[in-house]
Structures are given as structure tokens and as C-alpha cells.
Write a protein that holds these residues in place. Structure first.
Motif, short mmCIF file in Angstrom:
data_model
loop_
_atom_site.label_atom_id
_atom_site.label_comp_id
_atom_site.label_asym_id
_atom_site.label_seq_id
_atom_site.Cartn_x
_atom_site.Cartn_y
_atom_site.Cartn_z
N GLU A 89 0.83 -1.21 0.00
CA GLU A 89 0.00 0.00 0.00
C GLU A 89 0.86 1.26 0.00
OE1 GLU A 89 -2.71 -0.36 3.28
OE2 GLU A 89 -3.68 -2.12 2.40
N ILE A 90 1.97 1.23 0.71
CA ILE A 90 2.86 2.40 0.75
C ILE A 90 3.49 2.63 -0.62
CG2 ILE A 90 5.06 3.25 1.67
CD1 ILE A 90 4.23 1.86 4.35
N ILE A 91 3.95 1.56 -1.24
CA ILE A 91 4.59 1.70 -2.56
C ILE A 91 3.56 2.05 -3.63
CG2 ILE A 91 5.94 0.50 -4.32
CD1 ILE A 91 7.09 -1.21 -2.00
N ASP A 92 2.36 1.50 -3.51
CA ASP A 92 1.28 1.78 -4.46
C ASP A 92 0.56 3.06 -4.03
OD1 ASP A 92 -0.74 1.63 -6.37
OD2 ASP A 92 -1.91 0.17 -5.24
N ALA A 93 1.27 4.17 -4.09
CA ALA A 93 0.78 5.44 -3.56
C ALA A 93 -0.52 5.91 -4.21
CB ALA A 93 1.85 6.51 -3.71
N ASP A 94 -0.74 5.57 -5.49
CA ASP A 94 -1.96 6.03 -6.16
C ASP A 94 -3.13 5.04 -6.00
OD1 ASP A 94 -1.16 3.98 -7.84
OD2 ASP A 94 -1.14 5.21 -9.66
N CYS A 95 -2.91 3.98 -5.21
CA CYS A 95 -3.95 2.97 -4.91
C CYS A 95 -4.54 2.33 -6.16
CB CYS A 95 -5.06 3.58 -4.05
SG CYS A 95 -4.49 4.20 -2.47
N SER A 96 -3.70 2.12 -7.15
CA SER A 96 -4.16 1.53 -8.41
C SER A 96 -4.28 0.01 -8.33
CB SER A 96 -3.20 1.90 -9.54
OG SER A 96 -1.91 1.37 -9.26
N VAL A 105 11.69 -0.73 -9.94
CA VAL A 105 13.13 -0.78 -10.23
C VAL A 105 13.80 0.46 -9.62
CG1 VAL A 105 14.86 -0.59 -12.07
CG2 VAL A 105 12.99 -2.23 -12.28
N LYS A 106 13.19 1.62 -9.80
CA LYS A 106 13.75 2.86 -9.25
C LYS A 106 13.88 2.76 -7.73
CE LYS A 106 13.29 7.81 -9.56
NZ LYS A 106 12.93 8.76 -8.70
N LEU A 107 12.83 2.26 -7.08
CA LEU A 107 12.83 2.11 -5.63
C LEU A 107 13.92 1.13 -5.18
CD1 LEU A 107 11.27 2.73 -2.93
CD2 LEU A 107 10.03 0.62 -3.38
N LEU A 108 14.04 0.00 -5.86
CA LEU A 108 15.02 -1.02 -5.48
C LEU A 108 16.46 -0.56 -5.66
CD1 LEU A 108 13.29 -4.15 -7.05
CD2 LEU A 108 13.52 -3.65 -4.60
N THR A 109 16.68 0.41 -6.54
CA THR A 109 18.04 0.87 -6.78
C THR A 109 18.40 2.12 -5.97
OG1 THR A 109 17.32 2.16 -8.71
CG2 THR A 109 18.15 -0.08 -9.12
N GLU A 110 17.42 2.67 -5.24
CA GLU A 110 17.69 3.92 -4.53
C GLU A 110 17.48 3.85 -3.01
OE1 GLU A 110 15.32 6.93 -6.36
OE2 GLU A 110 16.48 6.88 -8.21
N VAL A 111 16.75 2.87 -2.52
CA VAL A 111 16.36 2.84 -1.11
C VAL A 111 17.01 1.66 -0.39
CG1 VAL A 111 14.39 2.66 0.46
CG2 VAL A 111 14.17 3.97 -1.65
N LEU A 115 19.98 -2.27 -4.92
CA LEU A 115 20.42 -3.24 -5.91
C LEU A 115 21.00 -2.48 -7.10
CD1 LEU A 115 17.26 -5.56 -6.01
CD2 LEU A 115 19.35 -5.91 -4.70
N THR A 116 21.76 -3.16 -7.92
CA THR A 116 22.20 -2.55 -9.16
C THR A 116 20.99 -2.49 -10.10
OG1 THR A 116 22.78 -4.64 -10.24
CG2 THR A 116 24.51 -3.56 -8.91
N ASP A 117 21.07 -1.69 -11.14
CA ASP A 117 19.99 -1.62 -12.12
C ASP A 117 19.69 -3.00 -12.70
OD1 ASP A 117 19.62 1.11 -11.79
OD2 ASP A 117 20.85 1.66 -13.51
N LYS A 118 20.75 -3.74 -13.01
CA LYS A 118 20.59 -5.07 -13.61
C LYS A 118 19.89 -6.02 -12.63
CE LYS A 118 23.08 -8.85 -15.77
NZ LYS A 118 24.34 -9.48 -16.07
#
Length: 148
Positions: A89-96, A105-111, A115-118
Motif C-alpha cells: 500500500e505504501i509503494i502503491d501510492a496512487d492505490c491503483s 526498479v527505481k525504488l530497489l536501486t535507490e532505497v 540493488l544494481t539496475d541489472k
């Protein structure tokens, strides 16, 4: 609850051989299909369950039995379901009801421990079972809880 069962059945059927009441999975697929449908079984739990089923002379599992195994598992580990639901629910901020693969991918590489992009791309591709570029809740649970 009926909607969730329909989603679980659809996911189960995507791995199953046969159609309708004859749809079944092989015993060695149990862990993978459980994770794909929101379960988080440990290797020990899977071994115990498959040993139990094998002693009954079975090598396949039909949907009603699978659903019983999954519900029993979820009842034993309900606390984790709540934690995963909250995280989704936190990651799905727009409740879609899904997370765009590129956002994940952006979240996994920045928080956290990034992780690496790959690595992130590979993880998301493996989790996106239906290849629609979106991660729904069941795919998210599978990605989060599968053994590394």
C-alpha cells in the motif's frame, strides 16, 4: 474473499496442467505456486507438506487441496501478510492495485541496501508473471518472499 479465491485459482491455473476440475500441479511445484499466490513457505515447511502428501501416494495437487494448503499456511503466518500488505500500500501510492515495474526498479536501486539496475530489472522481470509491466499484490508477495 471470493474475489481473492478467483485470483488464486487463475494464478494456480497458469501453472497447472489440465483444465477445470482436472487442473493440477506437480508436487515439486508446490513451493513456487504457493509463492506465486501469496504464500511464504519455508523450505522446511514445504518438505514437511510434500512428505505428508507423498505418504498418501500422491504426486499431484488439485486446486481444492492447494487452496486448503495455502489457507492453512496463511492462517499460520498471518502477521507477515499484514506487513506485506502495508508495504504494498505504501509503494502503491496512487492505490491503483499495482506498482509500475519501472517505479519498483527505481525504488530497489535507490532505497535501503540498493540493488544494481541489472539486479533490480531481473528481480522485477521474474516477479512480473503476466509480463504486463505491472506488479500486482500477489506478484509483489512472490517477489518479496521467494528464497534467494
Amino acid at each position: 474473499f471470493q474475489d481473492e479465491i478467483a485470483v488464486i485459482r487463475k494464478s494456480f491455473n497458469s501453472f497447472a496442467k489440465g483444465k477445470g476440475a482436472a487442473a493440477h500441479i506437480k508436487l515439486d511445484q508446490l513451493g513456487f505456486v504457493m509463492r506465486a499466490t501469496g504464500g511464504v513457505p519455508s523450505e522446511e515447511e514445504l518438505k514437511n507438506k510434500t512428505d505428508e502428501i507423498m505418504t498418501q501416494g500422491k504426486t499431484t495437487i488439485f486446486f481444492p487441496e492447494f487452496l486448503e494448503i495455502l489457507v492453512d499456511h496463511r492462517n499460520k503466518h498471518g502477521f507477515l501478510d499484514q506487513e506485506l500488505s502495508t508495504a504494498f500500500e505504501i509503494i502503491d501510492a496512487d492505490c491503483s492495485g499495482y506498482i509500475e515495474a519501472k517505479e519498483l526498479v527505481k525504488l530497489l536501486t535507490e532505497v535501503g541496501d540498493p540493488l544494481t539496475d541489472k539486479e533490480a530489472d531481473e528481480l522485477v522481470k521474474e516477479a512480473d508473471f503476466n509480463h504486463d509491466g505491472k506488479i500486482d499484490y500477489l506478484e509483489f508477495v512472490s517477489m518479496t518472499c521467494r528464497p534467494r
